[in-house]
Design a protein around this motif. Structure first.
Motif, PDB file in Angstrom:
ATOM      1  N   MET A  51      10.286 -37.375 -72.779  1.00  0.00           N
ATOM      2  CA  MET A  51       9.985 -36.820 -74.097  1.00  0.00           C
ATOM      3  C   MET A  51      10.881 -35.606 -74.354  1.00  0.00           C
ATOM      4  SD  MET A  51       6.391 -35.197 -75.507  1.00  0.00           S
ATOM      5  CE  MET A  51       5.484 -36.676 -75.107  1.00  0.00           C
ATOM      6  N   PRO A  52      11.511 -35.533 -75.516  1.00  0.00           N
ATOM      7  CA  PRO A  52      12.350 -34.373 -75.823  1.00  0.00           C
ATOM      8  C   PRO A  52      11.558 -33.068 -75.736  1.00  0.00           C
ATOM      9  CG  PRO A  52      12.699 -36.121 -77.424  1.00  0.00           C
ATOM     10  CD  PRO A  52      11.524 -36.535 -76.597  1.00  0.00           C
ATOM     11  N   ILE A  53      12.262 -32.002 -75.363  1.00  0.00           N
ATOM     12  CA  ILE A  53      11.608 -30.700 -75.183  1.00  0.00           C
ATOM     13  C   ILE A  53      10.846 -30.290 -76.438  1.00  0.00           C
ATOM     14  CG2 ILE A  53      12.055 -28.231 -74.854  1.00  0.00           C
ATOM     15  CD1 ILE A  53      14.426 -28.999 -73.107  1.00  0.00           C
ATOM     16  N   GLN A  54      11.471 -30.446 -77.582  1.00  0.00           N
ATOM     17  CA  GLN A  54      10.860 -29.955 -78.820  1.00  0.00           C
ATOM     18  C   GLN A  54       9.612 -30.743 -79.221  1.00  0.00           C
ATOM     19  OE1 GLN A  54      13.935 -31.125 -78.524  1.00  0.00           O
ATOM     20  NE2 GLN A  54      14.434 -32.635 -80.118  1.00  0.00           N
ATOM     21  N   ASP A  55       9.401 -31.916 -78.628  1.00  0.00           N
ATOM     22  CA  ASP A  55       8.228 -32.718 -78.972  1.00  0.00           C
ATOM     23  C   ASP A  55       7.051 -32.458 -78.043  1.00  0.00           C
ATOM     24  OD1 ASP A  55       9.690 -33.857 -80.996  1.00  0.00           O
ATOM     25  OD2 ASP A  55      10.278 -35.625 -79.836  1.00  0.00           O
ATOM     26  N   GLN A  56       7.252 -31.684 -76.975  1.00  0.00           N
ATOM     27  CA  GLN A  56       6.184 -31.414 -76.032  1.00  0.00           C
ATOM     28  C   GLN A  56       5.456 -30.121 -76.374  1.00  0.00           C
ATOM     29  OE1 GLN A  56       7.018 -32.058 -71.807  1.00  0.00           O
ATOM     30  NE2 GLN A  56       9.113 -32.625 -72.352  1.00  0.00           N
ATOM     31  N   VAL A  57       4.231 -30.039 -75.908  1.00  0.00           N
ATOM     32  CA  VAL A  57       3.496 -28.771 -75.909  1.00  0.00           C
ATOM     33  C   VAL A  57       3.177 -28.475 -74.445  1.00  0.00           C
ATOM     34  CG1 VAL A  57       1.457 -27.500 -76.644  1.00  0.00           C
ATOM     35  CG2 VAL A  57       2.529 -29.151 -78.206  1.00  0.00           C
ATOM     36  N   TYR A  58       3.867 -27.509 -73.878  1.00  0.00           N
ATOM     37  CA  TYR A  58       3.701 -27.182 -72.470  1.00  0.00           C
ATOM     38  C   TYR A  58       2.440 -26.354 -72.250  1.00  0.00           C
ATOM     39  CZ  TYR A  58       8.553 -28.686 -71.792  1.00  0.00           C
ATOM     40  OH  TYR A  58       9.701 -29.421 -71.735  1.00  0.00           O
ATOM     41  N   ASP A  59       1.902 -26.461 -71.065  1.00  0.00           N
ATOM     42  CA  ASP A  59       0.788 -25.577 -70.714  1.00  0.00           C
ATOM     43  C   ASP A  59       1.261 -24.133 -70.634  1.00  0.00           C
ATOM     44  OD1 ASP A  59      -1.344 -27.447 -70.477  1.00  0.00           O
ATOM     45  OD2 ASP A  59      -0.507 -28.126 -68.573  1.00  0.00           O
ATOM     46  N   CYS A  60       2.487 -23.930 -70.116  1.00  0.00           N
ATOM     47  CA  CYS A  60       2.992 -22.565 -69.974  1.00  0.00           C
ATOM     48  C   CYS A  60       4.507 -22.539 -70.106  1.00  0.00           C
ATOM     49  CB  CYS A  60       2.581 -21.969 -68.623  1.00  0.00           C
ATOM     50  SG  CYS A  60       2.974 -20.208 -68.446  1.00  0.00           S
ATOM     51  N   LEU A  61       4.984 -21.599 -70.888  1.00  0.00           N
ATOM     52  CA  LEU A  61       6.410 -21.268 -70.959  1.00  0.00           C
ATOM     53  C   LEU A  61       6.620 -20.018 -70.110  1.00  0.00           C
ATOM     54  CD1 LEU A  61       9.327 -21.159 -72.054  1.00  0.00           C
ATOM     55  CD2 LEU A  61       8.416 -20.018 -74.108  1.00  0.00           C
ATOM     56  N   ILE A  62       7.426 -20.127 -69.074  1.00  0.00           N
ATOM     57  CA  ILE A  62       7.739 -18.998 -68.210  1.00  0.00           C
ATOM     58  C   ILE A  62       9.146 -18.524 -68.546  1.00  0.00           C
ATOM     59  CG2 ILE A  62       8.054 -18.206 -65.835  1.00  0.00           C
ATOM     60  CD1 ILE A  62       6.069 -20.326 -64.951  1.00  0.00           C
ATOM     61  N   ILE A  63       9.269 -17.240 -68.851  1.00  0.00           N
ATOM     62  CA  ILE A  63      10.559 -16.666 -69.227  1.00  0.00           C
ATOM     63  C   ILE A  63      11.006 -15.747 -68.098  1.00  0.00           C
ATOM     64  CG2 ILE A  63      11.840 -15.400 -70.981  1.00  0.00           C
ATOM     65  CD1 ILE A  63       9.608 -16.088 -72.966  1.00  0.00           C
ATOM     66  N   GLY A  64      12.032 -16.173 -67.364  1.00  0.00           N
ATOM     67  CA  GLY A  64      12.527 -15.415 -66.232  1.00  0.00           C
ATOM     68  C   GLY A  64      12.344 -16.165 -64.938  1.00  0.00           C
ATOM     69  N   GLY A  65      13.465 -16.450 -64.247  1.00  0.00           N
ATOM     70  CA  GLY A  65      13.420 -17.261 -63.035  1.00  0.00           C
ATOM     71  C   GLY A  65      13.719 -16.482 -61.773  1.00  0.00           C
ATOM     72  N   GLY A  66      13.221 -15.241 -61.702  1.00  0.00           N
ATOM     73  CA  GLY A  66      13.291 -14.488 -60.459  1.00  0.00           C
ATOM     74  C   GLY A  66      12.177 -14.919 -59.523  1.00  0.00           C
ATOM     75  N   PRO A  67      11.892 -14.142 -58.479  1.00  0.00           N
ATOM     76  CA  PRO A  67      10.858 -14.551 -57.521  1.00  0.00           C
ATOM     77  C   PRO A  67       9.481 -14.680 -58.152  1.00  0.00           C
ATOM     78  CG  PRO A  67      11.534 -12.278 -57.139  1.00  0.00           C
ATOM     79  CD  PRO A  67      12.519 -12.862 -58.101  1.00  0.00           C
ATOM     80  N   GLY A  68       9.167 -13.817 -59.127  1.00  0.00           N
ATOM     81  CA  GLY A  68       7.873 -13.913 -59.795  1.00  0.00           C
ATOM     82  C   GLY A  68       7.741 -15.159 -60.638  1.00  0.00           C
ATOM     83  N   GLY A  69       8.736 -15.405 -61.490  1.00  0.00           N
ATOM     84  CA  GLY A  69       8.685 -16.572 -62.362  1.00  0.00           C
ATOM     85  C   GLY A  69       8.668 -17.875 -61.589  1.00  0.00           C
ATOM     86  N   LEU A  70       9.473 -17.963 -60.543  1.00  0.00           N
ATOM     87  CA  LEU A  70       9.509 -19.181 -59.734  1.00  0.00           C
ATOM     88  C   LEU A  70       8.191 -19.399 -58.997  1.00  0.00           C
ATOM     89  CD1 LEU A  70      13.130 -18.838 -58.346  1.00  0.00           C
ATOM     90  CD2 LEU A  70      12.292 -20.766 -59.704  1.00  0.00           C
TER      91      LEU A  70
END
Length: 332
Positions: A1-20
């Protein structure tokens, strides 16, 4: 499914140790996650961290990030390279405008989610030293006395005054070395009489002529140059130039902030905006990898529990054999 058609449970902004870490937890809770990372994690600058638990010999920052990314992939998650350039709320959902790393300039994709977790960290105030990345990699320029004070035991340590508590870091470093020198940053002294008394009592040398610049000698050691024309050699330099939290996306939504624009969060890492969470250096608190990952665990559990239940569907199994009409089933 294309990204824009999904509703995610969570959008995480930032892929450091916390975000990952948060993404790993949420994927193990079977939650759908979009993790967007611009690639600015301070962890990438750390040559070796010796105070993160579980690595007796230390762990390079990029290795720790790589391990976390691989672990996330094992649970069906991945990092989406790029940037969330705008965040808003529409029809009860968070909407982030995603500029993918490989997308044409100006092309944005809309990402919708029930919740958002900000793990965007901080931006350093600037580093007045030549070849500062090489200096950090070599260990002659350091950013976190709490993280690596032990690693510079008994070395010649130079510290610059900070905007708040100008003598605090120099006094802290006396735990690790008898040779600590504090440099004034500006022409107007930031110190009061009590500050000077504390430095004198601790045996910290004070250089009052303002620090003008820092260079590196042939052995990659810092040389500090002051306004009066003097040069001072050291083994390691802590510039303490301050930092600013990357909290603008949350602040735009009305999230409460404190000093240095850090976000205020509750015991579950929730901001003042319902459904918006924040962890790590972007929040008020101690800037440490272990603190970021601990906050990630708290936030992920809270997000999972606040969302509608992720009920597991029964697996599809073959129907049991039924006896033929008129008698028991016979072996073939």
């Amino acid at each position: 499914m294309p990204i824009q058609d999904q509703v995610y449970d969570c959008l995480i902004i930032g892929g450091g140790p916390g975000g990952l870490t948060a993404a790993i937890y949420l994927r193990r809770f079977t939650r759908s996650v979009a993790l967007v990372d611009k690639g600015n994690s301070r962890l990438r600058l750390i040559p070796v961290s010796h105070n993160y638990p579980g690595f007796p010999e230390g762990v390079p920052g990029n290795v720790l990030l790589g391990n976390l990314s691989v672990q996330l992939e094992r649970y069906g998650g991945s990092v989406m390279p790029g940037e969330i350039v705008d965040l808003r709320i529409e029809d009860g959902l968070f909407v982030g405008d995603y500029a993918a790393e490989d997308a044409p300039e100006g092309e944005l994709t809309r990402i919708r989610a029930h919740t958002v977790l900000l793990a965007t960290g901080v931006a350093d105030g600037g580093l007045p030293i030549e070849n500062w990345r090489e200096a950090i990699a070599f260990g002659s320029l350091r950013l976190c006395p709490v993280c690596d004070g032990f690693d510079v035991m008994d070395k010649r340590i130079a510290v610059a005054t900070a905007d708040t508590n100008p003598v605090g870091h120099a006094l802290f470093m006396r735990t690790f070395s008898a040779d600590v020198t504090l440099f004034e940053r500006g022409s107007a002294s930031m110190l009061n009489d009590e500050d000077r008394r504390r430095l004198d009592a601790a045996g910290v040398r004070l250089i009052e002529s303002p620090l003008l610049s820092v260079t590196l000698d042939a052995s990659m050691k810092p040389v500090l140059h002051t306004e009066d024309g003097e040069d001072y050699s050291a083994d390691v330099f802590y510039p303490m130039l301050g930092e600013k939290a990357r909290s603008n996306l949350a602040a735009k939504l009305g999230a409460r902030t404190a000093q240095c624009e850090e976000l205020l969060v509750d015991a579950h890492q929730a901001t003042s905006v319902p459904g918006l969470y924040a962890i790590g250096d972007v929040t008020v608190g101690l800037n440490q990898i272990a603190v970021a990952t601990g906050g990630a665990a708290r936030a992920a559990v809270r997000i999972h529990n606040q969302l509608p239940p992720a009920l597991r569907r029964p697996p599809i199994r073959p129907s049991p054999l039924r006896p033929a009409s008129g008698g028991p089933a016979q072996a073939g």
